[in-house]
Design a protein around this motif. Structure first.
Motif, PDB file in Angstrom:
ATOM      1  N   HIS A 109       0.924  -1.149   0.018  1.00  0.00           N
ATOM      2  CA  HIS A 109       0.191   0.070   0.109  1.00  0.00           C
ATOM      3  C   HIS A 109       0.924   1.053   0.074  1.00  0.00           C
ATOM      4  N   ARG A 110       0.558   2.195  -0.921  1.00  0.00           N
ATOM      5  CA  ARG A 110       1.490   3.254  -0.885  1.00  0.00           C
ATOM      6  C   ARG A 110       0.682   4.540  -0.339  1.00  0.00           C
ATOM      7  N   ARG A 167       0.082   6.839   2.829  1.00  0.00           N
ATOM      8  CA  ARG A 167       0.963   6.904   4.112  1.00  0.00           C
ATOM      9  C   ARG A 167       0.141   6.653   5.311  1.00  0.00           C
ATOM     10  N   TYR A 208       0.831   0.337   5.064  1.00  0.00           N
ATOM     11  CA  TYR A 208       1.706   1.229   4.249  1.00  0.00           C
ATOM     12  C   TYR A 208       3.370   0.775   4.176  1.00  0.00           C
ATOM     13  N   PRO A 222       6.701   2.405   2.290  1.00  0.00           N
ATOM     14  CA  PRO A 222       7.309   3.625   1.295  1.00  0.00           C
ATOM     15  C   PRO A 222       7.927   2.815   0.075  1.00  0.00           C
ATOM     16  N   GLU A 223       7.974   3.617  -0.975  1.00  0.00           N
ATOM     17  CA  GLU A 223       8.783   3.082  -2.062  1.00  0.00           C
ATOM     18  C   GLU A 223      10.220   2.921  -1.902  1.00  0.00           C
ATOM     19  N   ARG A 263       9.939  -2.303  -3.223  1.00  0.00           N
ATOM     20  CA  ARG A 263       9.277  -2.366  -4.749  1.00  0.00           C
ATOM     21  C   ARG A 263       9.278  -3.798  -5.229  1.00  0.00           C
TER      22      ARG A 263
END
Ligand SMILES: *[C@@H]1O[C@H](CO)[C@@H](O)[C@H](O)[C@H]1NC(C)=O
Ligand SMILES: *[C@@H]1O[C@H](CO)[C@@H](O)[C@H](O)[C@H]1NC(C)=O
Ligand SMILES: *[C@@H]1O[C@H](CO)[C@@H](O)[C@H](O)[C@H]1NC(C)=O
Ligand SMILES: *[C@@H]1O[C@H](CO)[C@@H](O)[C@H](O)[C@H]1NC(C)=O
Length: 416
Positions: A283-284, A286, A291, A293-294, A298
């Motif tokens: 999940h991107r 925040r 969540y 983060p990229e 990836r």
């Protein structure tokens, strides 16, 4: 003139030699790169001249590093475990853990990541924590089914309800059941009241508490997984099957045993079932619980069974333990287990009896609804005791057809 010609020839040869060395170095470098376990790319003439892309996400880079330690690239480009390296670095892995400050510079947005990510990343390389409380007698007689329940210190009522219901140790339907509760430390760091004396007392009373010296937090659940697998491998390796789940689920242990006893040939090797989620990814957003983060990860997630509860064979548990040394810790424990399965070349199997998103509300008070399911989430301690009594009441006959059948019957009628 003659000497000038010689110099030119020597220079030319040197340039040619440099060029050849460059090619050799580039080729061998590109073999060591791009070993993301989810996108194993083959080298083709096209990618030959291009610099191999290395994922900029930290987890992916760390996994590349582990692959370099554990895997040899064979002449034909396929990979095989490098046993000797594997063993020495496994021994290294048991050395005391240190805070990994590399992450503060290697992850560009480290300082702006939510605190839980900073905490996770700083200790991501560390997976050995001392066992504070052991349960040495739980497997003195090898159980047929070991129930390993993730809990935290304050959840005494849940553990007690499980002991009195679906997690009761002893013989059930002719099979030996053993239960352990998996705990880290819940202390003042996270504003927990000091319950350490209570946990000690509970452990002495029931002998079913495994507690390690690390901070019990959501992102450390993966630690709970790998520490349990280590304990399992050294203390309970002859258990036939393992159920691992949360302390807020109800498990129909009888149905679980019925399922396992149903195979004409016992499935003791590659069994792994649960509520399997496929085609998922990080999940991107925040503010979501899940969540990621990229800059951390990836790629897509492999199929995985929701952490509410899943069942696997003891043999597979031992293989998960070994392979986990070769998979970088990931902050979401059930996804991590999926990653380990993928590394073993296995896919978890979906079983419709695992209701991690509960059953329809109108059936929740119906004793019959629980007879054929294996797991339902969430349930309170009181619910656990109530439902267990329904399941064990021989007079609680089921006159109402289970949910799925009624639906099926309706659909069939409609089709006619
Ligand atoms: C590559 O070689 C190994 C060992 O020689 C063999 O087991 C494997 O099947 C080979 N892989 C391919 C893709 O040919
Ligand atoms: C084990 O640790 C030593 C000392 O920290 C290091 O030099 C060595 O490269 C490590 N070996 C492996 C295989 O990681
Ligand atoms: C996990 O536990 C370790 C050891 O107690 C701790 O240092 C770290 O901050 C914890 N990580 C998270 C994300 O809570
Ligand atoms: C046992 O196997 C039969 C036939 O495959 C199946 O219909 C039944 O649901 C199974 N029982 C359990 C408890 O899984």
């Amino acid at each position: 003139m003659n000497s000038n010609w010689k110099t030119t020839k020597v220079l030319g040869l040197m340039i040619l030699a440099n060029f050849l060395i460059y090619i050799v170095v580039e080729v061998s470098r590109s073999y060591g790169q791009g070993r993301d376990i989810y996108s194993r790319r083959k080298l083709t003439p096209k990618t030959f001249w291009k610099k191999q892309e290395v994922s900029p996400a930290f987890w992916n880079r760390e996994q590349d590093r582990l692959d370099d330690i554990y895997y040899l690239t064979l002449a034909n480009g396929s990979k095989a475990p490098n046993r000797l390296q594997g063993i020495t670095s496994w021994l290294n892995g048991t050395s005391p853990c240190k805070l990994d400050v590399r992450v503060t510079t290697e992850i560009e947005d480290f300082k702006s990541l939510p605190q839980r990510f900073q905490d996770f990343l700083l200790y991501m390389g560390c997976r050995s924590y001392p066992l504070i409380t052991d349960a040495p007698n739980v497997c003195s007689e090898p159980p047929y089914l070991l129930l390993a329940v993730k809990s935290i210190a304050p959840h005494f009522d849940r553990r007690q309800a499980i002991r009195e219901s679906w997690g009761r140790t002893g013989i059930l339907d002719g099979r030996r059941i053993a239960t352990v509760f998996l705990l880290g430390k819940a202390d003042a760091t996270d504003h927990f009241p000091d319950l350490s004396e209570m946990v000690k007392h509970e452990a002495a009373l029931y002998g079913d508490i495994l507690q390690w010296d690390y901070r019990d937090s959501f992102f450390n659940l993966t630690l709970k997984e790998v520490l349990f697998l280590e304990w399992f491998g050294t203390h309970c390796a002859s258990a036939k099957y393992v159920f691992k789940g949360d302390d807020d689920v109800f498990v129909n242990t009888r149905q679980l045993l019925a399922y396992l006893g149903n195979f004409s040939v016992p499935k003791t090797k590659d069994l792994f079932i649960g509520d399997v989620i496929s085609n998922a990814g990080p999940h991107r957003t925040r503010n979501l619980k899940y969540y990621i983060p990229e800059s951390v990860f990836r790629g897509a997630y492999p199929p995985y069974a929701g952490g509410g509860g899943y069942l696997y064979s003891g043999n597979l548990g031992l293989r998960l333990r070994t392979i986990s040394h070769m998979v970088t810790l990931y902050p979401i424990d059930d996804v991590y287990t999926g990653m380990c399965l993928k590394r073993l070349g296995l896919v978890p199997e979906k079983h419709m009896g695992f209701k991690t998103f509960d059953i329809e509300e109108k059936h929740r008070e119906n004793p019959c609804a629980y007879k054929t399911l294996i797991l339902v989430h969430p349930r309170s301690p009181q619910d656990m005791i109530k439902i267990w009594s329904w399941i064990n009441d021989p007079k609680a006959k089921c006159y109402i057809a289970p949910t799925q059948d009624t639906k099926g019957a309706k659909r069939r009628r409609k089709n006619k």
